[in-house]
Design an enzyme around this catalytic site. Structure first.
Site, short mmCIF file in Angstrom:
data_model
loop_
_atom_site.label_atom_id
_atom_site.label_comp_id
_atom_site.label_asym_id
_atom_site.label_seq_id
_atom_site.Cartn_x
_atom_site.Cartn_y
_atom_site.Cartn_z
CB CYS A 1 -8.36 16.81 -12.42
SG CYS A 1 -8.09 17.96 -11.04
CB CYS B 1 -2.48 19.83 -9.36
SG CYS B 1 -2.39 18.70 -7.96
CB CYS C 1 -2.66 13.47 -11.41
SG CYS C 1 -3.80 12.84 -10.16
CB CYS D 1 -9.05 15.98 -5.22
SG CYS D 1 -7.68 14.81 -5.27
CD GLN E 1 -2.17 -0.75 2.11
OE1 GLN E 1 -1.90 -0.12 1.08
NE2 GLN E 1 -1.26 -1.43 2.78
CE1 TYR F 1 9.36 -2.71 9.17
CE2 TYR F 1 9.46 -4.97 8.34
CZ TYR F 1 10.09 -3.81 8.75
OH TYR F 1 11.46 -3.75 8.74
CG ASP G 1 2.47 -3.73 4.38
OD1 ASP G 1 3.10 -3.18 3.46
OD2 ASP G 1 1.34 -3.35 4.74
CB CYS H 1 4.41 1.20 -0.79
SG CYS H 1 5.67 1.66 0.42
#
Length: 424
Positions: A72, A78, A81, A156, A261, A288, A356, A382
């Site tokens: 990138c 940025c 990442c 991106c 997701q 959830y 979840d 997550c």
């Protein structure tokens, strides 16, 4: 060796030479015990500047063989990442090792399956921050590393090509949003089966919100771009067609701002893993549940009772049932599973439970699962730290964490997710 391109503050001390010995938890190289250098890799010798335990990379003097060219042009400036400079195999192994260490701190041992890794150009959603530009196009992009400054992006590489192609149209869409000086819009953009869905937050509403003229400009520019829908603060500003996604056998119409997701591939891998782990169940609790990420696949296995705190998500799930005939049966309720978790007594006829939760985890619900007679629990997370906390609660109640699927769908970030199967 080329110099990095990060947005660096003014040096606070003379440059120093450092040997990077390890990788820290946020993706920064670590020299010694407590000196962190972004964009460096283990085994590298670097020159860095700054003071304290956070330094800024000036130059790589001796590069690691694992170093690769970032794909990138915005990398290093940025803030999105952190790890595009690291070869994929050691990068992914590091993520799995971090996950293993997080569970080990809670004394939870398990089998780790090969990780699912999302490829480049697979993200179907991103959030672009917008700032005032011209009348025709705003500036839009991501926040700079360690700064509130905006990096005005053109590409991106983590995102689906359909989203990348929409960036100029999104900048045009954002231009009319700055009537109030305090407006700082964010364009939450999702690529769906029926087109691009944009939910805009951060438009100052205390003064009455956007004028009729500005709303008309938003609608006209959305039509020019052939977006499916644009909402501002959840209210429809433009609608050509309902944004829809396919979840297992069902077609689901998405409410504004609905959670999905990040990548379809990761969703498919997690769904297949969850459904396989639930095989043989007679009754399943999907806690959830959101708009039904796992619900519809689970309902092909057994009867499902689904619950989520978001009424709009539950309504979307319920409405989609008609598009998926042949299911074993689904009931759904809007329920705050923190203040009012599904109790152990309500789970008497349930043999498999799936949860979840958001990043905060499911401590209250996990406590009820621990008290219940549910034989198998499948946890999707997550946040490995809160998953490990909840896992410890289940293990203390007699469960064993049989296996874990690591999931890397936030490519080139330190973030890692997982699905774990418990049984007793």
């Amino acid at each position: 060796m080329r110099r990095p391109r990060p947005n660096r503050p003014a040096p606070s001390g003379p440059p120093v030479e450092l040997l990077i010995e390890a990788m820290g938890g946020e993706g920064d190289g670590v020299a010694g015990r407590h000196v962190y250098v972004p964009f460096s890799l283990p085994g590298e010798r670097v020159r860095a500047t700054g003071g304290g335990d956070r330094r800024d990379l000036l130059e790589v003097l001796q590069a690691s063989p694992e170093r690769v060219e970032p794909p990138c042009p915005h990398f290093g400036v940025c803030g999105g990442c952190a790890l595009q400079h690291w070869d994929h195999a050691p990068y992914l192994a590091w993520k799995v090792d971090r996950l293993r260490g997080t569970l080990a701190r809670e004394r939870v041992e398990t089998e780790f399956l090969p990780a699912y890794a999302a490829p480049p150009e697979s993200r179907r959603r991103f959030a672009l921050h917008a700032r005032r530009g011209s009348r025709e196009a705003a500036r839009a992009g991501y926040k700079a590393r360690k700064s509130w400054d905006l990096v005005d992006i053109a590409v991106c590489p983590i995102s689906d090509p359909g989203l990348q192609a929409a960036i100029p149209a999104l900048k045009r869409l954002a231009a009319p949003l700055f009537e109030h000086p305090k407006s700082a819009p964010t364009l939450h953009t999702t690529l769906t089966a029926t087109g691009i869905d944009v939910d805009i937050t951060g438009v100052e509403a205390k003064s009455g919100g956007l004028s009729a003229d500005a709303r008309m400009q938003v609608a006209e520019r959305a039509a020019e771009a052939d977006f499916a829908r644009v909402t501002i603060g959840g209210e429809i500003a433009y609608l050509a067609r309902m944004p829809q996604v396919r979840l297992g056998p069902a077609t689901v119409g998405l409410p504004p701002g609905a959670f999905l997701q990040a990548t379809p591939g990761a969703e498919a891998a997690m769904t297949a893993f969850v459904a396989e782990a639930a095989a043989g169940a007679a009754r399943i609790a999907d806690l959830y549940c959101g708009v039904g990420t796992f619900t519809f696949a689970l309902a092909q296995v057994a009867q499902v009772h689904a619950a989520d705190f978001a009424p709009d998500a539950v309504k979307a799930l319920t409405s989609a049932l008609a598009s998926a005939p042949g299911l074993h049966g689904v009931t759904a309720e809007a329920r705050d599973l923190v203040r009012r978790p599904v109790l152990a007594e309500e789970l008497k006829k349930t043999d498999v439970a799936v949860f979840d939760p958001p990043r905060a985890g499911a401590a209250e619900q996990a406590a009820e699962l621990a008290r219940s007679n549910v034989a198998r629990v499948i946890g999707v997370s997550c946040n490995p730290a809160t998953f490990a906390r909840d896992a410890r609660m289940l293990v203390d109640a007699g469960f064993r964490l049989e296996r874990v699927l690591p999931v890397d769908q936030f490519l080139w970030s330190p973030h890692v997710e997982l699905v774990g199967v418990f049984s007793r």
